[in-house]
Write an enzyme that holds these catalytic residues in place. Sequence first.
Site, PDB file in Angstrom:
ATOM      1  N   ARG A 139       0.871  -1.120  -0.102  1.00 21.60           N
ATOM      2  CA  ARG A 139       0.055   0.016   0.009  1.00 21.60           C
ATOM      3  C   ARG A 139       0.884   1.192   0.022  1.00 21.60           C
ATOM      4  O   ARG A 139       0.528   2.251   0.657  1.00 21.60           O
ATOM      5  CB  ARG A 139      -0.793  -0.113   1.011  1.00 21.60           C
ATOM      6  CG  ARG A 139      -1.999  -1.181   1.334  1.00 21.60           C
ATOM      7  CD  ARG A 139      -2.894  -1.104  -0.007  1.00 21.60           C
ATOM      8  NE  ARG A 139      -3.858  -2.398   0.023  1.00 21.60           N
ATOM      9  CZ  ARG A 139      -3.516  -3.363  -0.699  1.00 21.60           C
ATOM     10  NH1 ARG A 139      -2.287  -3.546  -1.384  1.00 21.60           N
ATOM     11  NH2 ARG A 139      -4.122  -4.448  -0.534  1.00 21.60           N
ATOM     12  N   SER A 155     -11.395  -0.280   2.300  1.00 23.79           N
ATOM     13  CA  SER A 155     -10.794  -0.589   3.485  1.00 23.79           C
ATOM     14  C   SER A 155     -10.003   0.296   3.940  1.00 23.79           C
ATOM     15  O   SER A 155      -9.537   1.348   3.547  1.00 23.79           O
ATOM     16  CB  SER A 155      -9.601  -1.998   3.079  1.00 23.79           C
ATOM     17  OG  SER A 155     -10.173  -3.018   2.677  1.00 23.79           O
ATOM     18  N   GLU A 209      -4.958   2.526   5.891  1.00 20.51           N
ATOM     19  CA  GLU A 209      -4.740   2.429   4.337  1.00 20.51           C
ATOM     20  C   GLU A 209      -5.425   3.605   3.978  1.00 20.51           C
ATOM     21  O   GLU A 209      -4.927   4.018   2.617  1.00 20.51           O
ATOM     22  CB  GLU A 209      -5.582   1.286   3.896  1.00 20.51           C
ATOM     23  CG  GLU A 209      -5.433   0.894   2.679  1.00 20.51           C
ATOM     24  CD  GLU A 209      -5.860  -0.391   1.962  1.00 20.51           C
ATOM     25  OE1 GLU A 209      -6.527  -0.408   0.851  1.00 20.51           O
ATOM     26  OE2 GLU A 209      -5.898  -1.419   2.736  1.00 20.51           O
TER      27      GLU A 209
END
Length: 320
Positions: free
Chosen positions: A176, A226, A296
């Site tokens: 990420r 998410s 995230e």
Amino acid sequence: MSESRDISLAGLTGVKGLSLREGYPLKRLTTIGAGGAARWFAQVESLSALRNLLLALGAAPWFILGGGSNLLVSDRDFPGVIVRLGGGFRRLALSGERLVCGAAAPLARLVRLAVQGGFPGFEELSGVPGSVGGAAAMNAGTHVKELGDLVESLYLMNGRGELKKYPAAALSRGYRRSLAPEAGVITRLDFRRGPGGDPASQAIRATELSSQRKQKHPWNSRTFGSTFKNPEGMIAAKLIDAAGLKGTQIGGARVSPKHANFIENDRGAAALDILALIKLVRDTVRSQSGITLEPEVRLLGFTAEELGDLTPYAVSIVKN
């Protein structure tokens, strides 16, 4: 914030492929549906228009916005320029063994075309939201496959208007984290067909994954996607669920009763409500399990006081 009123883009009036709007509400551009307004919003449709804009920005703060997922914007107005790609940056072209994709193309379109063309691995990204450029800016993916695993080359225009091509070996890789080796605007990604592709079996797998995600995730609600990254060897949703946080609400922000790693904008949530809920989830999981979840979600425009120990996850504002 008063310095924002000094930003002048008057010299860009009439530039082909560039549209400018003042005081644009950013909640329209994010999937969570929260945030203040941008001093300037620039929709850019060509490389030449992008170069003209970047060269005109000078020291003005700017931020490149993709599909608007995984982003929380402060309720406070953004004092600079929000840049979004469209037009020619949405093009997708399949030619022989290579697939060329503009950064503004939806990731779902790329996945469909790649699966149809027998590019192996793309089926694992089925159901992942956002634009291709945004996906590259956070190396989006699943526990099986990330976009960075599939890229042959990445094109980026830096703040000086220089267009650079980076081969796969030069890309920054991480869970990420942006694939781009330097600050700027990702404009295009190229992909090469790998061995073992089978369009029929890939299509079946893509349909299965998309269906599974729709069943598990609150797709009918306004969310980021998410909220937290999965800790190594663990699943964030299970940690949040074990902490008894499903359904927890602050203002209009709610931990999804359907999937614990999704925060929903349940009823016109303020960005500070959502930020407070992110902090609450993080603090509760840490106190109960000893594990500190890493967001995230990217955080834009908040003060250090508002962010607290989330300050390291604030996005950098580009200044040329």
